[in-house]
Design an enzyme around this catalytic site. Sequence first.
Site, mmCIF file in Angstrom:
data_model
loop_
_atom_site.group_PDB
_atom_site.id
_atom_site.type_symbol
_atom_site.label_atom_id
_atom_site.label_comp_id
_atom_site.label_asym_id
_atom_site.label_seq_id
_atom_site.Cartn_x
_atom_site.Cartn_y
_atom_site.Cartn_z
ATOM 1 N N GLY A 1 -2.919 8.492 -35.949
ATOM 2 C CA GLY A 1 -2.486 9.062 -37.230
ATOM 3 C C GLY A 1 -1.056 9.553 -37.244
ATOM 4 O O GLY A 1 -0.639 10.186 -38.215
ATOM 5 N N CYS B 1 -2.624 -11.319 -60.318
ATOM 6 C CA CYS B 1 -3.118 -10.976 -61.655
ATOM 7 C C CYS B 1 -3.761 -9.588 -61.683
ATOM 8 O O CYS B 1 -4.947 -9.453 -61.986
ATOM 9 C CB CYS B 1 -4.114 -12.028 -62.111
ATOM 10 S SG CYS B 1 -3.304 -13.604 -62.285
HETATM 11 N N1 PLP Z 1 -8.105 5.798 -34.237
HETATM 12 C C1 PLP Z 1 -9.054 5.728 -35.194
HETATM 13 C C2 PLP Z 1 -10.441 6.096 -34.837
HETATM 14 C C3 PLP Z 1 -8.747 5.327 -36.503
HETATM 15 O O1 PLP Z 1 -9.695 5.256 -37.434
HETATM 16 C C4 PLP Z 1 -7.394 4.983 -36.799
HETATM 17 C C5 PLP Z 1 -7.004 4.559 -38.158
HETATM 18 O O2 PLP Z 1 -7.747 4.457 -39.068
HETATM 19 C C6 PLP Z 1 -6.446 5.050 -35.773
HETATM 20 C C7 PLP Z 1 -6.828 5.466 -34.520
HETATM 21 C C8 PLP Z 1 -5.018 4.683 -36.004
HETATM 22 O O3 PLP Z 1 -4.394 5.423 -36.976
HETATM 23 P P1 PLP Z 1 -2.820 5.247 -37.192
HETATM 24 O O4 PLP Z 1 -2.572 3.814 -37.360
HETATM 25 O O5 PLP Z 1 -2.540 6.012 -38.436
HETATM 26 O O6 PLP Z 1 -2.153 5.807 -35.977
#
Ligand code: PLP
Length: 463
Positions: free
Chosen positions: A272, A388
């Site tokens: 994240g 579309c």
């Molecule tokens: N780990 C888990 C369990 C996730 O669900 C996600 C994204 O949905 C990620 C890692 C990676 O997130 P990001 O691409 O935002 O670092």
Amino acid sequence: MHSAVSSPAPDWLAVPDDANDLVPEIWPASATRDADGELSLGGIGACELARTYGTPLQVLDEGEVRRRASAFRDAFDAAAAEHRTTARVYYAGKALLNTSIVRWVMDEGLNVDVCTGGELEVALAAGADAGRLGFHGNNKSVAELERAVEVGVGTIIIDSEIEIERLAAIVSRTGTTQRVMLRVNSGVHAETHDFLATAHEDQKFGTPLAQAPELVARIREVDGLDLAGLHCHIGSQIFGVAGFRESAARVLDLHQELLAGGNIPQLNLGGGFGIAYTRTDRPEPIESLAAGIVSAVAEECEARGIRIPALSFEPGRAIVGNAGVTLYEVGTIKDVELDVGVRRYVSVDGGMSDNARPALYGAQFSARLASRAGADGASLVRVVGKHCESGDIVVDHEYLPADIAPGDLLAVPATGAYCAALSSNYNHVPRPPIVAVDAGEARVIVRGESIVDLLARDAGIDR
Ligand code: PLP
């Protein structure tokens, strides 16, 4: 009487001093303009790339992916060593997965997380050491779990009670021992900056904290399941340490409670990590972010009088997002008069089939002319696709040179993550190729689709 000049531009978007500038946080480090103003990526001109591979085109800067992967590895290694623990980084393959990327990030010392049987097969096809894979998913089928156990996936992240029983049956039948983690839901939401726990979490991923002790007890009962620890992922586009700290604190309360029943060597805090899509996004350098997160976890452990576990993280977007740039050709342009001013619609030859993020969740992107630098003077534009749907927006708000014209190449940066991965054939538009660039060389790493591909699944055609 003067009235304020009205404009459909949002408050956060300032008129740039130079509508040809390349904000370094958004673009790969190799992005430059040559003496004539043409954009170059990985040492290759945008016009040459478009001529050779067509548009739309997803360009991926290999050096940028590798640099970001090794920066994450080094930053977390260093931060963990400071607190006498270790940190493992998994590349979250859902952001963008193909065999080349798997090889690049594994070369740079990362592990890889996959979340379906299909993603697992891509990683295996790349020659990945299965022991360095993590396997996620809230609804893994028995067949997917059997395959993961058979090939020796390093860690399976259990999401539900039913999955424990599916795995218990598999390990008992095959006589294997499988390392697992339990994904819990800490109630922390990164997206909303709302770090307050909600007692009854209304979402599909993971196990509510309150139910986790029961599930951990069941995992511990099964001979062939080896519990490594707890896993928690709080969302995407997280800036700063606070969300990770809050989530870690809640999960560590549970971790501490579970230590009474046996060792828990690991803690995975998910991915994240936020990136820059527009000039208003200001991600912190990974070195200080990693140091801050690991220190926060160490402090929370110390406050509970427990040993800091081995940590793991799962960045996806932060590894590939800014390494990707999509090149489009400008088609039609129209000025639409609104009560609040004029909005210029610039249509390109792709759209929501290669980048669904704006339509899916209102994601913001930026754009620049790529085939040349534009003349002075900027116009507010909305870049739209050829599909579309009125929600088929590529870049909602951007200032581009006022002389933008049909036939120009337009580059949209920060499209490496969750663009190709979420692409579709809506309106029977073929998906573009992915071309890797590095040090003046370009090569196709994912072939573009042709009309033959599009017709191949239609069972009504006589062949
Ligand atoms: N780990 C888990 C369990 C996730 O669900 C996600 C994204 O949905 C990620 C890692 C990676 O997130 P990001 O691409 O935002 O670092």
